[in-house]
Scaffold this motif. Structure first.
Motif: not given
Ligand code: HEM
Lengths: 132, 329
Positions: B146-148, B232-233, B236-240, B242
């Motif tokens: 969840f972090t990048e 992870k894609e 990361m889509g979930l938390i941004s 999109k």
């Protein structure tokens, strides 16, 4: 409400902790990870194919490496016969890294994205690469 | 009975996610809609419960203590077990939340040769703390999804957690401890008759659910692998905000995620809210200053009072004529 200030502060801390990933650098969130396979050895292949199928390699390469390591170090068996019948010499440095000589652009793009740091390179020698 | 119902419920949930993804292609439901719904339920539900608790009156101090109260200067106070100020309470709460200090004092009584014996019993404490510490570690390590860019301590924690370097991907100990401790807590409910007697489906269900989550997570890491880059894609889509579904993520991931979603959505309605409840326990979080500070009972109704001056103002003339002494002429 008793201790209103403390309770509200507590709730805010709780919400901030849980939703923290939503606020942490979301600008760069949707990057596409494309490990590069344009090494000289791979370019020279007639058929651009890994040891096993791409889907299998993506998910299972660490387990394959583990099997290779056990086969070589424990059983002294140093050839691997892939599911399509081809054989490969069992070696991290001389087989995998011969084709994937661009460790930084290949292995490391995925690994730094998903936060894994294989410790193999404590002992095994990573291919020489021009520093970028 | 309660155990069986809970077990079947978790199996049904698992099959639901598996069937939904495998045969009905409902990746968008299990990968996007339900996780969002679950996290919203979790945040709103927990905040609501905390506010509701905080609204209940605390008319006087009901601290449970087991040490010398603050008294004459030459008698030594036990500042942590019987706190009289914010400092003592803070230390006490930290010990309680991080080390489960009151559970450490757990005792067991049993009859032996007709005599009632009391003894200390630390197994529940040990199982509890192993479970919670492992759960927290696993959850914290999940932040890598969840972090990048990656948070700095994540690599450190993962290196420590996997320092035995067994296999590849290397074995992470906290996952194993989590599963083991959850099994221990479950067996405790099965094997001790008194505990079994008071166990309800609401006790078994969270345990089976967490065991299900741990089993699917461990399977995903070591057995039925799935493509973590695509995972992870997706996260990361979930938390941004999109969200996008990625091909190549296996059903096992959706089962894991669905069980986690159920856990988060169920959280505010269940005993699991003890996570926030512990901070609001009046037996723990109050200073024992019942006699030092005046605590006013909030539900005392407003007494309609009339002062003597008002009384005298009204009856002064009558009092004078009856020769009753008055204060103001
Ligand atoms: C209550 C929360 C959760 C618990 C207790 C939990 C538990 C676990 C456990 C025990 C593992 C085995 C590997 C390890 O020890 O780390 C695991 C792996 C995994 N979990 Fe979770 N999980 C939770 C939430 C989530 C969420 C929210 C996601 C993603 C949206 C997720 C995705 C994954 C993935 C992708 C793996 C495989 C990791 C790998 O192969 O390295 N988990 N989980």
């Amino acid at each position: 409400m008793y201790d209103r200030g403390k309770v509200i502060a507590g709730i805010i801390i709780f919400l901030a902790l849980v939703t923290f990933p939503f606020f942490y650098k979301t600008g760069k969130a949707n990057v596409q990870i494309e490990p590069k396979i344009n090494t000289p050895v791979i370019e020279g292949l007639s058929e651009k194919k890994c040891v096993e199928s791409k889907e299998f390699m993506r998910a299972n390469h660490m387990q394959l490496l583990n099997e290779w390591r056990d086969a070589a170090v424990r059983d002294g068996q140093r050839t691997y016969v892939a599911s399509d019948g081809k054989s490969y010499a069992i070696s991290l440095q001389n087989t995998c890294m011969n084709c994937h000589s661009n460790k930084k652009e290949f292995c490391d793009t995925c690994h730094s994205y998903t936060g894994v740091k294989p410790y193999c390179w404590d002992c095994h020698i990573a291919p020489m690469e021009a520093k970028r | 009975m309660g155990a069986l119902i809970s077990f079947i419920a978790v199996i049904i949930l698992t099959l639901l996610a598996y069937g939904g993804v495998k045969s009905a292609n409902m990746q968008a439901i299990f990968g996007i809609v339900l996780p969002y719904a679950a996290i919203m339920t979790f945040l709103i539900g927990v905040s609501y419960r905390v506010i509701k608790w905080a609204k209940s009156p605390v008319p006087y101090r009901i601290t449970t203590t087991c040490g010398q109260q603050k008294t004459l200067p030459w008698i030594k106070q036990n500042k942590i077990e019987n706190p009289s100020d914010a400092m003592g309470v803070t230390v006490r709460m930290i010990l309680e939340v991080l080390l489960f200090r009151s559970l450490f004092r757990n005792t067991r009584s049993e009859l032996q040769d007709g005599k009632l014996l009391h003894g200390s019993s630390k197994w529940l404490w040990l199982g509890g703390i192993a479970f919670h510490a492992a759960f927290f570690t696993v959850l914290f390590r999940h932040l890598r999804l969840f972090t990048e860019p990656m948070l700095l301590p994540l690599h450190l924690v993962e290196t420590l957690d996997g320092f035995m370097q067994i296999g590849a991907p290397r074995l992470l100990m906290s996952g194993v401890v989590l599963l083991g401790a959850a099994m221990f807590l479950l067996l405790r409910r099965f094997l001790i008759p008194q505990v079994r007697y008071i166990s309800l489906p609401a006790d078994y269900f969270p345990l089976f659910l967490i065991i299900g989550i741990a089993v699917t997570g461990i399977m995903m890491r070591y057995v039925t692998k799935t493509d973590i880059v695509s995972v992870k894609e997706l996260t990361m889509g979930l938390i941004s905000l999109k969200p996008k579904i990625h091909q190549g993520v296996g059903a096992i991931f959706y089962i894991h995620l669905f069980l986690v979603s159920v856990l988060f959505a169920y959280f505010p309605f269940s005993k699991l809210v003890h996570m926030t409840g512990v901070f609001l326990s009046p037996t723990r979080n109050l200073a024992n200053n019942g006699r030092e500070v005046r605590h006013i009972n909030p539900w005392n109704y407003k007494v309609k009072a009339r002062t003597y001056e008002e009384y005298e103002d009204e009856f002064r003339e009558k009092m004078k004529s009856a020769n009753i002494p008055v204060e103001k002429e």
